[in-house]
Scaffold this active site. Structure first.
Site, PDB file in Angstrom:
ATOM      1  N   ARG A  15      39.240  94.803  26.114  1.00 52.41           N
ATOM      2  CA  ARG A  15      39.515  96.087  25.465  1.00 52.41           C
ATOM      3  C   ARG A  15      39.070  97.225  26.396  1.00 52.41           C
ATOM      4  O   ARG A  15      38.494  96.981  27.471  1.00 52.41           O
ATOM      5  CB  ARG A  15      38.796  96.192  24.107  1.00 52.41           C
ATOM      6  N   ILE A  17      38.318 100.150  28.944  1.00 49.31           N
ATOM      7  CA  ILE A  17      38.604 100.450  30.349  1.00 49.31           C
ATOM      8  C   ILE A  17      39.124  99.195  31.072  1.00 49.31           C
ATOM      9  O   ILE A  17      40.078  99.259  31.846  1.00 49.31           O
ATOM     10  CB  ILE A  17      37.333 100.991  31.039  1.00 49.31           C
ATOM     11  N   ASP A  36      36.349  87.324  28.964  1.00 47.80           N
ATOM     12  CA  ASP A  36      35.537  88.110  28.035  1.00 47.80           C
ATOM     13  C   ASP A  36      34.742  87.164  27.143  1.00 47.80           C
ATOM     14  O   ASP A  36      35.143  86.027  26.906  1.00 47.80           O
ATOM     15  CB  ASP A  36      36.461  88.983  27.166  1.00 47.80           C
ATOM     16  N   ASP A  59      30.655  84.230  29.234  1.00 42.71           N
ATOM     17  CA  ASP A  59      29.492  85.053  28.908  1.00 42.71           C
ATOM     18  C   ASP A  59      28.818  85.295  30.251  1.00 42.71           C
ATOM     19  O   ASP A  59      28.249  84.365  30.852  1.00 42.71           O
ATOM     20  CB  ASP A  59      28.564  84.296  27.950  1.00 42.71           C
ATOM     21  N   VAL A  60      28.887  86.531  30.730  1.00 47.88           N
ATOM     22  CA  VAL A  60      28.409  86.791  32.095  1.00 47.88           C
ATOM     23  C   VAL A  60      26.897  86.649  32.246  1.00 47.88           C
ATOM     24  O   VAL A  60      26.380  86.692  33.365  1.00 47.88           O
ATOM     25  CB  VAL A  60      28.862  88.179  32.634  1.00 47.88           C
ATOM     26  N   ASN A  86      33.306  94.464  35.008  1.00 46.32           N
ATOM     27  CA  ASN A  86      33.474  95.530  34.013  1.00 46.32           C
ATOM     28  C   ASN A  86      32.646  95.298  32.745  1.00 46.32           C
ATOM     29  O   ASN A  86      32.260  96.253  32.078  1.00 46.32           O
ATOM     30  CB  ASN A  86      34.973  95.627  33.671  1.00 46.32           C
ATOM     31  N   TYR A 152      20.197 101.316  29.736  1.00 46.76           N
ATOM     32  CA  TYR A 152      21.571 101.370  30.252  1.00 46.76           C
ATOM     33  C   TYR A 152      21.599 102.169  31.551  1.00 46.76           C
ATOM     34  O   TYR A 152      22.192 101.739  32.543  1.00 46.76           O
ATOM     35  CB  TYR A 152      22.481 101.994  29.193  1.00 46.76           C
TER      36      TYR A 152
END
Ligand code: NAD
Length: 256
Positions: A15, A17, A36, A59-60, A86, A152
C-alpha cells in the site's frame, strides 16, 4: 521503458508509497515483487498491477524470511536488479515515554530489516555480476527531530547513515545505493497520526492534518505519485553516477 526486464523487490509494497513504486516500475517494464508482512494486501495490490507483479510474504524483522524471499526471487527470476527498502513502522512517543519494547520494534523494522535486506540482495547482485540499484526510504524525520516521534526519527537518521556506508562498500560492484526522504505523504499512516494528535492535544479529527498541510510551503501533503518519479530515476540507468545521496521530496518542508 526505463526498467525493461529488470527485477525489482519492494518491501512493504502492499500500500501507500511502496505500491506507487510497484506501479511505476511495472509500467516501465520491470517484474515487480511486492513483499509485505500482510500477504493478503500484497496479493490484492499485485492483482491491480497484473502479470508484472508477484506478491510474497516477508517480515523484514526475521532474517530467515528475508533470506527465503531473496533466494526465491533469485531462483525464480534470475537475479534482483532493484531493491526498495520501503517497509517501516511509525511510533509516536516523546523521549520520556519510549520503552525498550517500542525501541526494539521500531529499530527491528526500520533499521535491522533494511540492513539485512540490503545484505542479502547485495550478495545476490554481486554473485550475478550485473550491478544493481538499492533505494532506502528515509524521511524528513531522519534529518531533524520531532518532539513526539523520537524512535522513528532516530531510525530514519540511521538509515541515512547506512545508505552512505553501503553505497561506499558496493560501488565497486556497480551497485548504487541512495535514499529518498519524503516530507509528509498522505495515506493511512497520516490518518492514524491525526487521530493521535486529536487524542493528545484535544484537536478535532482532521485538524492536525490541515495544519500540517498548511505548514508545507507547497501547501499540501504529497501523494505516492509525487514520490515515484524520483524512485524511477534512482532505479534506472539515468542515475548511474549517483550514490550515497538522500534526496528530499517534501514540497519545501525542509525549508519551513
Ligand atoms: P505504510 O504504513 O502505508 O505502508 C508500509 C507497509 O509496510 C505496509 O504495507 C505494511 O504492511 C508493511 N510492513 C510493516 N511492517 C512490516 C514488516 N515487518 N515486514 C514487511 N512489511 C512490513 O507506509 P507509507 O506511509 O507508504 O511509507 C512508506 C515508506 O516511506 C516508509 O519507509 C516510511 O517511513 C517512509 N515515509 C513515509 C512518510 C509519510 O508521510 N507517509 C514520510 C516520510 C517517509
Amino acid at each position: 521503458m526505463k526498467l525493461k526486464d529488470k527485477v525489482a523487490l519492494i518491501t512493504g509494497g502492499a500500500r501507500g508509497i511502496g505500491l506507487g513504486f510497484a506501479e511505476i516500475f511495472a509500467a516501465e517494464g520491470a517484474k515487480v515483487v511486492i513483499a509485505d508482512i500482510n500477504l493478503a494486501r500484497a496479493e490484492a495490490a499485485a492483482a491491480t498491477i497484473g502479470a508484472a507483479a508477484t506478491a510474497m510474504k516477508v517480515d523484514v524483522t526475521k532474517l530467515e524470511d528475508i533470506d527465503a524471499v531473496v533466494s526465491k526471487i533469485d531462483a525464480d527470476f534470475g537475479g534482483i536488479d532493484i531493491l526498495v527498502n520501503n517497509a517501516a513502522i511509525f511510533d509516536m512517543a516523546p523521549i520520556q515515554a519510549i520503552t525498550e519494547e517500542s525501541y526494539q520494534r521500531v529499530f527491528d523494522v526500520n533499521l535491522k530489516g533494511p540492513l539485512f535486506t540490503m545484505k542479502a540482495v547485495a550478495n545476490v547482485m554481486i554473485a550475478r555480476g550485473r550491478g544493481g540499484k538499492i533505494i532506502n526510504m528515509a524521511s524528513q524525520a531522519g534529518r531533524r527531530g520531532e518532539a513526539l516521534v523520537t524512535l522513528y526519527c532516530a531510525s530514519k537518521a540511521a538509515i541515512i547513515s547506512a545508505t552512505q556506508s553501503a553505497a561506499l562498500a558496493l560501488v565497486k560492484y556497480g551497485i548504487n545505493v541512495n535514499a529518498i526522504a519524503p516530507g509528509v505523504v498522505d495515506g493511512e499512516h497520516w490518518d492514524i497520526v491525526d487521530a493521535k494528535f486529536a487524542e493528545w492535544e484535544g484537536l478535532k479529527p482532521g485538524e492536525k492534518k490541515a495544519a500540517v498541510a498548511k505548514s508545507v510551503p507547497i501547501g499540501r501533503f504529497a501523494t505516492p505519485d509525487d514520490i515515484k518519479g524520483l524512485a524511477l530515476f534512482l532505479a534506472s540507468s539515468d542515475s548511474d553516477y549517483i550514490l550515497a545521496q538522500t534526496y528530499n521530496v517534501d514540497g519545501g518542508n525542509w525549508m519551513s
